[in-house]
Design an enzyme around this catalytic site. Structure first.
Site, PDB file in Angstrom:
ATOM      1  N   VAL A 190      25.494  35.721  41.241  1.00 11.11           N
ATOM      2  CA  VAL A 190      24.476  36.771  40.840  1.00 11.11           C
ATOM      3  C   VAL A 190      23.834  37.566  41.975  1.00 11.11           C
ATOM      4  CG1 VAL A 190      23.634  36.147  38.449  1.00 11.11           C
ATOM      5  CG2 VAL A 190      22.746  34.942  40.628  1.00 11.11           C
TER       6      VAL A 190
ATOM      7  N   TYR B 241      20.128  21.586  42.155  1.00 13.82           N
ATOM      8  CA  TYR B 241      21.003  22.746  41.978  1.00 13.82           C
ATOM      9  C   TYR B 241      20.511  24.005  42.488  1.00 13.82           C
ATOM     10  CZ  TYR B 241      23.139  26.464  39.116  1.00 13.82           C
ATOM     11  OH  TYR B 241      23.604  27.641  38.643  1.00 13.82           O
TER      12      TYR B 241
ATOM     13  N   SER C 168      26.083  31.167  42.447  1.00 13.66           N
ATOM     14  CA  SER C 168      27.194  30.554  41.840  1.00 13.66           C
ATOM     15  C   SER C 168      28.504  30.463  42.394  1.00 13.66           C
ATOM     16  CB  SER C 168      27.596  31.191  40.460  1.00 13.66           C
ATOM     17  OG  SER C 168      26.721  31.043  39.605  1.00 13.66           O
TER      18      SER C 168
ATOM     19  N   LYS D 172      29.432  26.847  43.163  1.00 10.70           N
ATOM     20  CA  LYS D 172      29.838  25.968  42.184  1.00 10.70           C
ATOM     21  C   LYS D 172      31.209  25.367  42.555  1.00 10.70           C
ATOM     22  CE  LYS D 172      26.951  28.162  38.503  1.00 10.70           C
ATOM     23  NZ  LYS D 172      27.013  29.008  37.507  1.00 10.70           N
TER      24      LYS D 172
ATOM     25  N   TYR E 181      33.621  34.116  35.096  1.00 11.46           N
ATOM     26  CA  TYR E 181      32.960  34.052  33.613  1.00 11.46           C
ATOM     27  C   TYR E 181      33.623  35.020  32.828  1.00 11.46           C
ATOM     28  CZ  TYR E 181      29.352  33.304  37.040  1.00 11.46           C
ATOM     29  OH  TYR E 181      28.564  33.055  38.034  1.00 11.46           O
TER      30      TYR E 181
HETATM   31  N1  GLN Z   1      21.361  30.032  40.387  1.00 10.07           N
HETATM   32  C1  GLN Z   1      21.907  30.995  39.265  1.00 10.07           C
HETATM   33  C2  GLN Z   1      21.521  30.283  38.207  1.00 10.07           C
HETATM   34  O1  GLN Z   1      21.527  29.191  37.928  1.00 10.07           O
HETATM   35  C3  GLN Z   1      23.246  31.209  39.792  1.00 10.07           C
HETATM   36  C4  GLN Z   1      23.899  32.041  38.444  1.00 10.07           C
HETATM   37  C5  GLN Z   1      25.068  32.868  39.077  1.00 10.07           C
HETATM   38  O2  GLN Z   1      25.366  33.076  40.306  1.00 10.07           O
HETATM   39  N2  GLN Z   1      25.875  33.498  38.076  1.00 10.07           N
HETATM   40  O3  GLN Z   1      20.950  31.118  37.150  1.00 10.07           O
END
Ligand code: GLN
Length: 428
Positions: A261, A191, A64, A67, A243
């Site tokens: 994550v 993605y 993430s 992003k 988050y």
């Molecule tokens: N690739 C992960 C997903 O889409 C990224 C989520 C994350 O890092 N929080 O679930």
């Protein structure tokens, strides 16, 4: 001598290393099976100096943390209006993979949660970009932020795609709502590849510093995005990057940040530092436990909270006097930003109308902020409107734009001969 920064980072590393609480992400096979022990911290300063502690060369998937950078690239390729029309910038208060949509507009709440990130992903490269072109543009863009060529961990990508039904459902929802025009399968594939780009904590610190420098990479000096985009991205990271823990993070750490994550956290403190941490065990919000601890400690020890009150502003007027030939000299000092430029304008306002020159000496001004430049130019224009000629002494070229707004402005590289000191001359 080893700089104390290295020793300091080693201390933070040692102090967080024993913390083995938290769990690895379990919904992506590769991450569930990853070694939970590695831990690393890296810092990058505005001039590109890097420091690290721990396993700083270990690569992991960015997840993430991609992003905010994908959001930056979408803003670059489509502009603010089009991106804002597709994705909102409100904290969602939900987990990262929830269906968090604005109840009136149907837009995803922000680009840092999956539904918003899938939507921003689809905007990169403009309307005619194919899925493959978009994917290549993202790897290239992330590499520009990192200052080196990054690669995709195809194994991690494939492992996440085995079970990406939830992301596929989110993309399909956005397609049904008309927020994306591409095939949801392509968007999820692109993605997921974006999330599988490999980075180290060094890369994260450089990427963070690139945002914190207003879009210019501190290693390559390449301008990757505009200052406006960098500011927007850091603003959205501040409200939505961690988050559901964003509020807690803002009060305890106060550094615009984004977590992923796989266990990475990236921080970007405007103008000051880029930070990267990596440790795979996550807390209940999905943020790396040791990473959060390291950031909390660094912010506290080094006063890195973005709301920390800056050092007091010095008096911007170093000297003001009349020179031997009857001109007025106002010597400014220190960084020229809003409060210091306001002092300068107050001083200019005391100069009575007349046809004599006003010499503004910028020799001791190390830099001029945007607000400072605007205000200084306005002040100079007001002085010319009252009959004065304007001369700036600017040996270090601090005033770089807008001079044409001041009629007849002259430049000197050093103070004119005969300029008296404040002690010798009456002011005014
Ligand atoms: N690739 C992960 C997903 O889409 C990224 C989520 C994350 O890092 N929080 O679930």
């Amino acid at each position: 001598m080893q700089t104390p920064v290295t020793t300091y980072l080693d201390d933070i590393y040692e102090c967080c290393l024993d913390n083995r609480s938290g769990e690895r992400a379990d919904y992506i096979r590769e991450l569930a099976e990853a070694d939970p022990e590695p831990f690393a911290i890296a810092l990058c300063t505005p001039d590109g100096t890097q420091y690290s502690a721990g396993d700083a060369l270990r690569e992991f998937t960015i997840q993430s943390i991609s992003k905010p950078f994908a959001y930056a690239l979408a803003l670059r390729d489509r502009g603010f209006e089009a991106v804002n029309a597709a994705v909102d910038v409100e904290p969602s208060g939900d987990a990262f993979n929830e269906i968090s949509l604005d109840e009136h507009t149907g837009r995803p709440e922000n680009p840092m949660i999956n539904i918003g990130a899938l939507t921003t992903h689809a905007l990169i490269g403009g309307p005619d970009a194919s899925a493959a072109q978009r994917s290549a543009l993202i790897v290239e863009g992330l590499s520009q932020f990192a200052g080196r060529e990054l690669t995709v961990d195809e194994g991690a990508c494939a492992s996440e795609l085995e079970d990406a039904w939830r992301n596929l459902a989110l993309a399909a929802l956005m397609r049904a709502a008309g927020k994306i025009e591409d095939d949801p399968d392509d968007v999820v594939l692109g993605y997921t590849r974006q999330c599988a780009v490999r980075v180290t904590v060094h890369d994260l610190s450089v990427m963070g510093m690139t945002l914190a420098r207003g879009g210019v990479n501190p290693l390559t000096q390449e301008r990757v995005v505009s200052p406006e985009i960098a500011q927007q991205v850091m603003a959205v990271m501040t409200s939505c990057g961690m988050y559901d823990a964003a509020g807690d993070w803002l009060s305890h750490v106060g550094i615009p940040a984004k977590s992923g994550v796989s266990g990475g956290i990236l921080g970007a403190l405007p103008g000051q530092v880029g930070i990267g941490t990596f440790s795979p065990r996550l807390d209940a919000f999905g943020n790396s436990v040791r990473g959060v601890q390291a950031f909390e400690q660094m912010s506290k020890d080094m006063g890195m909270h973005m709301m920390a009150i800056p050092a007091p502003t010095i008096n911007a007027i170093g000297q003001h006097c009349r020179t031997a030939d009857g001109s007025k000299l106002v010597a400014l000092q220190g960084v020229l930003d809003f409060p210091t430029a306001e002092m300068a304008l107050r001083r200019f306002a005391q100069i009575p109308p007349g046809s004599d020159d006003v010499i503004i000496d910028l020799t001791l001004v190390p830099s001029i902020a945007q607000a400072g430049a605007k205000m200084l130019l306005t002040g100079m224009r007001s002085l010319t409107a009252e009959g004065h000629g304007i001369v700036i002494v600017d040996p270090h070229q601090r005033l770089t734009a807008g001079e044409d707004q001041v009629t007849g402005l002259r430049r000197l590289d050093s103070r004119p001969r005969g300029a008296l000191t404040a002690a010798e001359a009456p002011t005014g």
